[in-house]
Structures are given as C-alpha cells and as structure tokens.
Enzyme design. Sequence first.
Site, PDB file in Angstrom:
ATOM      1  NE  ARG A 312      38.217  55.546  28.965  1.00  0.00           N
ATOM      2  CZ  ARG A 312      39.043  54.781  28.103  1.00  0.00           C
ATOM      3  NH1 ARG A 312      38.348  54.268  27.118  1.00  0.00           N
ATOM      4  NH2 ARG A 312      40.205  54.974  28.067  1.00  0.00           N
ATOM      5  CG  HIS A 313      35.705  51.264  35.780  1.00  0.00           C
ATOM      6  ND1 HIS A 313      36.388  51.925  36.662  1.00  0.00           N
ATOM      7  CD2 HIS A 313      34.867  50.750  36.535  1.00  0.00           C
ATOM      8  CE1 HIS A 313      36.314  51.533  37.858  1.00  0.00           C
ATOM      9  NE2 HIS A 313      35.016  50.784  37.710  1.00  0.00           N
ATOM     10  N   PRO A 314      36.303  54.677  35.234  1.00  0.00           N
ATOM     11  CG  PRO A 314      35.620  55.810  37.060  1.00  0.00           C
ATOM     12  CD  PRO A 314      35.321  54.576  35.884  1.00  0.00           C
ATOM     13  CD  GLN A 317      40.186  52.606  30.887  1.00  0.00           C
ATOM     14  OE1 GLN A 317      40.335  51.906  29.891  1.00  0.00           O
ATOM     15  NE2 GLN A 317      39.365  53.135  31.351  1.00  0.00           N
TER      16      GLN A 317
END
Length: 460
Positions: A312-314, A317
């Site tokens: 999951r990219h911080p 999104q």
Amino acid sequence: KFSAQGKLHRRVIVSFSYHSLIMQILRRASTRLPLASVILNVRPDQRHLSSVARGVAASRSRSALDAGVRPLRRCFSGATSERRPLEGILVVSLEQAIAAPFCTSRLADAGARVIKIERNDGKGDFARGYDEFANGESAYFVYVNRGKESLALDLKSPDDQALLHRILSKADVWVQNMAPGAADRAGFGSAALREKYPSLITVDISGYGHPESAGLYWDMKAYDMLIQAESGISTLTGKPGWPTRVGVSVADIACGMFCHASVLEALLERKRTGKGVSIDTSLFSALADWMSVPLMHWEADGKGPSIGNGLRHPSVQPYAAYETQGAPVLISIQNEREFASLCEKVLERPDLPKDEKFCSNVARCSNSAALDEIIKASFLSMDRTALIDKLRTHRIAYGEVNDMEGFSKHPALTRVPVELPDGSKVQAVAPPAQFDGKPAQLRPVPGYAQHDEQIRKEFA
C-alpha cells in the site's frame, strides 16, 4: 576501402564468414593507417557486415587518437564478437561482499577487463561461501562477479605489493571496499595512488563515508542490514515498532549502482582532461539518496509517511493490493483521469470523482479507509479473471502479486547463461538494458585464484 586525404591506401576483398579472423586483420590494419574514415560497401545479402564496420571503427588504438584521428562511435549490441564500449579499460578491484563487486561486474559486462584481487588464504572473497544455490557456487558471488579475472595476493608480501603496483601502472580504475583504513595501511590508499598514477580513477566504498562527513561513524564496519536499520528504510517496510529488512541487499546494490555510474562519468571527464579523479561513496549515502522523499515528508509534518502498510502506498491512493475471488490484485491510480476511469468502468461508481472526499489524491489519502471499503466490496463481487480483463481493457495499471515461482515463470523475465568455474552453467537474470534489442552475453564467473599464473606472467 581505407582512405585518408582522399588517397586510396588499401582495398580488401574477403569472405566475411571468417568473422573473428577478419576482425583481427581489419583491427590490425586500422591501427597502422592514418585513417580519416572506414568505408565498407555491403551488398544487400551482406547486411550483417554492419557489425564488422562498427567493430573496425571501434578498434582504433590510442596511438591513432594521438595522431589526431577521430574515432567513429562505438556501438554495443551485447554480442561477444563485437567491440564492447569499455574494451581496453583495465579495472583493478580489491573487493569483497556485494557493493564493489556489483560495480565492477557491470563494468565487466560493458567490456572492461576486471582483475579481482582476493585474499591469499585459500578462500578469497568471503562471499564465495555465502551459499551454494548456484550449482554449488554462491548465488551472491555469481550475481556480482561474472566476467572477471581472479588474482590472489598477500598485500603484506613485498613481491605481491610490487606486482600490484605494476598492474596499477597500466590500470584505468582502482576500486576498493575493504574495512575502513585497510587499503591505506596496506600502502594502496587512494591519495597515494592518485599521486603516483595521475590518470588513475580511484573509488573508495565504505559504510558511512570519510571522517570529514561521517564523524564517529567513519571507521565502523558496515553491512547491508545494518545500513538498512541506520537509514530508516527498515521502518518503512515493517510494522509499527517492528522494522523489517527489505528482501534484497538494497544498500549494497544501490551503492554499487552509484559507483558504476560515477566511474563512467569519471572516464568521460578523463577523456577531456587526461586526469583521473577520486570517487568516495558509502552504503549509507546510497540509501540516504533513496530516502529523500520520506525525509522531506517527515521534515514537513513531523510524522513522515505511514508505516506498516504492506502493499500500500503511503501518499498515493488508491495504490494498493485488494482481495478478490482468488489471489490479490494490486492497482495503481496516478492521476485524476485514471481515477475517473476506474470509478466509471470498473467500480461502476461514476459519482466518486465528484465527491469531495475523493476528488483529489490528497482528499483520497485523507479518506482512504472509506475508499478502501468501496473498492473491496466491488473487487470481491467479481470473478478475479473478469476483474483483470476489465482492468486490462480499460488500461488501468494493475499487477498480480507473485511469489518466487510466479516470478520465475513471468513472461517478461529474460534469462542468459553464465558459466561457472566448474564449466557448468546457470540461467542468470539478463542485464536490464538491451542494446539494439539483444540481451547481453555474459562472461564466466572466475574460480578462486584462477588467473594467478596468467596475470603474474603478464605483469612480471
């Protein structure tokens, strides 16, 4: 036809089926004539001769350059029968482990002659003993030592010291990644070598850098996972309160990549100035460069990127892996156009891009939990194959989450054979860059001290 100042010097008509022999003849001829150009007339059925023309043009000796003859540009296709860009460059490396060997192996891939100096203790580079996964050889060693010559030296021996100096007097590049101060104590520190050999390019690889930049850290031993911990990268891949090692030796490999690029820059600079240069880098500085964005993030808000996210990219999104009726699928939405397409064509929710909670990437990151629930519900309602077909049809970036078996069978994975010291071969991953669409042909991995006799005789 070989011509200079419009005068015909030679005309050679041959059968080019004897490619290797002809290459030698033409190279020898080209070093003895004051050539302004090299012209080969090729019939339609002899188009393969372009490689010969490139090889002739690339084979100009330094004496030709001194005579003011400008060489034609070299072209590297990866074929062993053609000149490679760094042929004629001699690299000497007092190396161990991964970082320095990675750098020098990639120079060897490009045609440089690399003499690897190993300890004269019967074992050599300790990376040889890391594992036995490559037909009994260390997978790590095979990965970063193809195409080299192995010479075992005792640097406390006056004779071996003298031999190394004779080699260095003809070398273009010196690389070392021994323990801090070890090369200096042995009499082969970069400052001394640069004074003795002004055209030599020297590369020093350490854990944290020189005393001026690293302070108390300068003489600390450093290995990959230690640097992952010190640089903070392990906190980005692990769970809160439980940092995790990145699955490959990223500090070593990143440092080797930066060194490789720096050596190429230094060779270009030396071509202009005639002088070498000292290059200093470290495992820590390599990962520090990679950590630039997380550092800016932390300095901006005092929090930094969220951690423990898995796939999951911080800060983008939706850019994450989601469960399906089967294995997970990872999607990557990079802009508003892509988000609108995802909502309309896959989620069947064309209203979402107009919702203030999801109207921009910043808004979606702030409301990621709500967006996740919408995406999860949609993906779980669809057959995985049908979902992938939709994503592909509407050009939405996605990826399947592979394990090592899946990676080994991936259609985009290119393999090339590499010969081991015992003559067997393993199928290695091909170098990422292909020249003229051809995968490189890699040279063999050396056995310990395999080239001792040959090198000692050559530099006697």
